[in-house]
Design a protein around this motif. Sequence first.
Motif, PDB file in Angstrom:
ATOM      1  N   ALA A  53       8.202  48.556  27.003  1.00  0.00           N
ATOM      2  CA  ALA A  53       8.188  48.286  25.565  1.00  0.00           C
ATOM      3  C   ALA A  53       7.419  49.373  24.820  1.00  0.00           C
ATOM      4  CB  ALA A  53       7.566  46.919  25.303  1.00  0.00           C
ATOM      5  N   GLY A  54       6.287  49.773  25.388  1.00  0.00           N
ATOM      6  CA  GLY A  54       5.511  50.829  24.759  1.00  0.00           C
ATOM      7  C   GLY A  54       6.262  52.147  24.707  1.00  0.00           C
ATOM      8  N   ARG A  55       7.015  52.423  25.766  1.00  0.00           N
ATOM      9  CA  ARG A  55       7.809  53.663  25.800  1.00  0.00           C
ATOM     10  C   ARG A  55       8.867  53.648  24.703  1.00  0.00           C
ATOM     11  NH1 ARG A  55       8.188  58.794  26.070  1.00  0.00           N
ATOM     12  NH2 ARG A  55       9.894  59.667  27.292  1.00  0.00           N
ATOM     13  N   ARG A  60       8.807  51.917  21.880  1.00  0.00           N
ATOM     14  CA  ARG A  60       8.173  51.998  20.563  1.00  0.00           C
ATOM     15  C   ARG A  60       7.659  53.411  20.283  1.00  0.00           C
ATOM     16  NH1 ARG A  60       6.637  46.459  21.626  1.00  0.00           N
ATOM     17  NH2 ARG A  60       4.830  47.175  22.824  1.00  0.00           N
ATOM     18  N   SER A  61       7.178  54.087  21.322  1.00  0.00           N
ATOM     19  CA  SER A  61       6.721  55.469  21.145  1.00  0.00           C
ATOM     20  C   SER A  61       7.876  56.385  20.755  1.00  0.00           C
ATOM     21  CB  SER A  61       6.062  55.960  22.432  1.00  0.00           C
ATOM     22  OG  SER A  61       5.683  57.317  22.329  1.00  0.00           O
ATOM     23  N   LEU A  62       9.006  56.238  21.453  1.00  0.00           N
ATOM     24  CA  LEU A  62      10.183  57.042  21.107  1.00  0.00           C
ATOM     25  C   LEU A  62      10.696  56.687  19.717  1.00  0.00           C
ATOM     26  CD1 LEU A  62      12.074  56.913  24.531  1.00  0.00           C
ATOM     27  CD2 LEU A  62      11.048  58.940  23.483  1.00  0.00           C
ATOM     28  N   ALA A  63      10.655  55.390  19.371  1.00  0.00           N
ATOM     29  CA  ALA A  63      11.124  54.961  18.048  1.00  0.00           C
ATOM     30  C   ALA A  63      10.264  55.563  16.945  1.00  0.00           C
ATOM     31  CB  ALA A  63      11.124  53.438  17.956  1.00  0.00           C
ATOM     32  N   ALA A  64       8.960  55.641  17.164  1.00  0.00           N
ATOM     33  CA  ALA A  64       8.069  56.215  16.158  1.00  0.00           C
ATOM     34  C   ALA A  64       8.401  57.672  15.873  1.00  0.00           C
ATOM     35  CB  ALA A  64       6.615  56.090  16.620  1.00  0.00           C
ATOM     36  N   ASP A  65       9.047  58.318  16.844  1.00  0.00           N
ATOM     37  CA  ASP A  65       9.487  59.705  16.663  1.00  0.00           C
ATOM     38  C   ASP A  65      10.946  59.782  16.233  1.00  0.00           C
ATOM     39  OD1 ASP A  65       8.984  62.466  16.696  1.00  0.00           O
ATOM     40  OD2 ASP A  65       9.788  62.683  18.716  1.00  0.00           O
ATOM     41  N   GLY A  66      11.527  58.610  15.878  1.00  0.00           N
ATOM     42  CA  GLY A  66      12.905  58.596  15.393  1.00  0.00           C
ATOM     43  C   GLY A  66      13.937  58.806  16.471  1.00  0.00           C
ATOM     44  N   ARG A  67      13.640  58.363  17.708  1.00  0.00           N
ATOM     45  CA  ARG A  67      14.525  58.692  18.835  1.00  0.00           C
ATOM     46  C   ARG A  67      15.141  57.477  19.510  1.00  0.00           C
ATOM     47  NH1 ARG A  67      10.403  62.270  22.088  1.00  0.00           N
ATOM     48  NH2 ARG A  67      12.070  62.306  23.663  1.00  0.00           N
ATOM     49  N   VAL A  68      15.147  56.319  18.846  1.00  0.00           N
ATOM     50  CA  VAL A  68      15.776  55.125  19.405  1.00  0.00           C
ATOM     51  C   VAL A  68      16.696  54.507  18.357  1.00  0.00           C
ATOM     52  CG1 VAL A  68      15.476  52.861  20.465  1.00  0.00           C
ATOM     53  CG2 VAL A  68      13.778  54.650  20.870  1.00  0.00           C
TER      54      VAL A  68
END
Length: 357
Positions: free
Chosen positions: A155-157, A159-167
Amino acid sequence: MQHPRPAPRTTDPRATSQRVAGALVESPLQLLCTVEAHAAGFGGTDTHVHVRDDVPALGDALSAVRELTLPEGLTFDLAGRRSALTAREPVWLVGDAFSGLFQATAPLRRPDRIVLVDDGLATLELCRLLVRRDPLVRIGSTVRAPRRRLGAVAAGRLRSLAADGRVTIFTALPLGPDLTTGLRAQGFDVRHNRFGWLTAQPADAALPEPTVVVGSAMAADGLIDADRYVDWIRSLAKESALRYLPHRRQTPELLAALAEIDGVTVDAPGAPVEIRLRGLRAGQRVVSLPSTSTILLTTIISPLGVPVTALDVPADWWTPRASADHRAHLTSVVELARQARAAAEDANETDSPEANE
């Protein structure tokens, strides 16, 4: 001192230049939604679909999909899980973010982008857990601490990618404004799957029966009483002849009991119902207990004048195995199907050019 996280990318995530995508497919619905994601541009210019080779229903689904006119750039292999362990495509399409395979490999991957496609109601629960910042653990499951930690890392992975606009979350489910807003606040790119590729395919011949019942796995999963379920099908058959499309997890014993009911024709397992029922027309209807299929079929065939009804499960059908949370999760489909029907009606009225966005 904490440094502010950089603003997420705002570019359109769809493929506009040469790139390769990979997908792990573990169910017929994941297969269909992966094709739709690729057709809508959320995969790669080339998308390699790794199909599990140990799920019998997937072979039938893949054969049915290949009989249609596929978008360019799709390839399939039947080495599924083995291929997924070593595949390193820069774009990764994922159907089951709860699977041990995904969660074990997610921390090791360095993808340019992840695209989450529908895997039934599990997608809805996935979105809720992401918004609540909880570990990715299947609803109703009992897991030990190491498995819960793995779900928290996955889940953390994401959310981390999403914060960079990658999900990107590419879903046909009506998530609702609160859930959509919560996801987008974390950087997830939420896109609506209107099944643009499938609805553009020539329809199959219509089934002759006026009523089609989409089978439920709830009896096979021990969540509802099997005898009550059979009695319900018997009552529908007294109203009119019906065609029964089995769920892939239903038992031979249950299907044999249904086949003995006068007026009931039990189909063999095969292509996803979203493909098989495209030929229905006004005057026919689809009935089911709560399932994702009722939501997806509403999007696909309700514009043709075919009503799709998800029925509430009577309280005395549930078994002790069905927890209160599990019951609420499943029965929420009735409201979701209503929302999907309203969205389909709005789309027909506006004839929006922004399908699949």
